[in-house]
Design a protein around this motif. Structure first.
Motif, short mmCIF file in Angstrom:
data_model
loop_
_atom_site.label_atom_id
_atom_site.label_comp_id
_atom_site.label_asym_id
_atom_site.label_seq_id
_atom_site.Cartn_x
_atom_site.Cartn_y
_atom_site.Cartn_z
N SER A 158 0.85 -1.20 0.00
CA SER A 158 0.00 0.00 0.00
C SER A 158 0.88 1.24 0.00
O SER A 158 2.09 1.16 0.26
CB SER A 158 -0.92 0.01 1.22
N VAL A 159 0.27 2.38 -0.34
CA VAL A 159 1.03 3.63 -0.45
C VAL A 159 0.39 4.71 0.40
O VAL A 159 -0.78 4.63 0.77
CB VAL A 159 1.11 4.11 -1.92
N GLU A 160 1.17 5.76 0.66
CA GLU A 160 0.61 6.93 1.34
C GLU A 160 -0.32 7.64 0.37
O GLU A 160 -0.06 7.64 -0.84
CB GLU A 160 1.74 7.89 1.74
N TRP A 161 -1.35 8.26 0.91
CA TRP A 161 -2.33 8.90 0.03
C TRP A 161 -1.69 10.03 -0.79
O TRP A 161 -1.88 10.11 -2.00
CB TRP A 161 -3.50 9.45 0.86
#
Lengths: 227, 47
Positions: free
Chosen positions: B33-36
């Protein structure tokens, strides 16, 4: 239905079939030589040892020949040819976008790394784009197949193609040396396949844009009314 | 042609895509997952 009309319809169907096969083989030759490539087959290389260098050229020739084969089919039975093409293009383009989105949805970070290599978007927008783009690919690709909103889906898909083409031209102009990242994540640092991806996207713009001339109706209805 | 487009469908599916993106980032494991808001490292160009 008169026998002559039936024979003509069969001829049109055959021409469209061969046109589709040639066109598809051409796209695979250009873009997915690992999956299928005429120029890398053993029996071809035996006769023409340097054939592997001309995959792109052969692929383009196959695409052009496939497109030209549509002309006799269209002259024989325009309505039938257009309906068959509409079904095939909606399934093909929609299916391709769905397929292309799967690995990006499964690995958002991997895809974000790929997007970052293009050095096109502002840094803070890379992750957002990497999250949203695959969803647009998947859902609008699916909608092109299962909903009657053909024009709407095609406009969005054309916008996606435009963004891919711009990004690829940018990468080539700056000689970034990156892989397309269109259908796989592995090899974000591999040598550029940007040229073949660019040629493929330019080729697929044509049939996609043609769908804008079609009426909004479901694929099921198109299949039912085909004769 | 723009007048004939179903804008509700476009906006509706567009919003759905954004929601799906949020849900996907939440369900993805931490290493995927990634930071927004943010980006990723630009790697060295291969020789």
């Amino acid at each position: 239905m008169k026998p002559l009309a039936t024979r003509h319809s069969l001829l049109a169907i055959l021409a469209v079939f061969f046109a589709t096969v040639l066109f598809t083989l051409g796209v695979f030759e250009i873009s997915f030589p690992d999956v299928f490539s005429l120029t890398e087959m053993g029996f071809v290389l035996e006769k023409f040892p340097h054939a592997w260098k001309y995959g792109l050229h052969i692929g383009i020739a196959e695409v052009v020949l496939g497109a030209l084969l549509i002309i006799p089919a269209w002259k024989i039975n325009r309505s039938l040819t257009e309906r068959i093409l509409e079904v095939l293009i909606r399934l093909g383009i929609g299916g391709m976008f769905i397929f292309a989105s799967v690995f990006k949805i499964a690995d958002p970070k991997g895809f974000a790394v790929l997007v970052a290599q293009y050095q096109f978007l502002p840094h803070n927008l890379v992750n957002l784009w990497a999250l949203i783009l695959p969803q647009i690919e998947f859902w609008f690709g699916l909608a092109l197949i299962v909903t009657p909103f053909v024009k709407e889906c095609v406009l969005v898909i054309l916008a996606l193609f435009a963004s891919f083409i711009i990004a690829l031209v940018w990468a080539l102009a700056l000689d970034l040396g990156i892989t397309c990242g269109c259908f796989q994540i592995d090899g974000a640092q591999s040598k550029a396949e940007a040229w073949t991806a660019l040629v493929r996207d330019l080729i697929l713009l044509g049939p996609t844009a043609w769908l804008l001339t079609r009426e909004n109706k479901s694929l099921y209805f198109s299949l039912l009314t085909m004769r | 042609m723009l007048k004939k487009l179903n804008i509700k469908f476009l906006i509706g599916l567009g919003l759905f895509c954004i929601l799906a993106a949020v849900a996907n980032n939440l369900r993805a494991p931490k290493d995927k997952s990634v930071e927004w808001i943010g980006g990723q490292e630009v790697l060295e160009k291969p020789k």
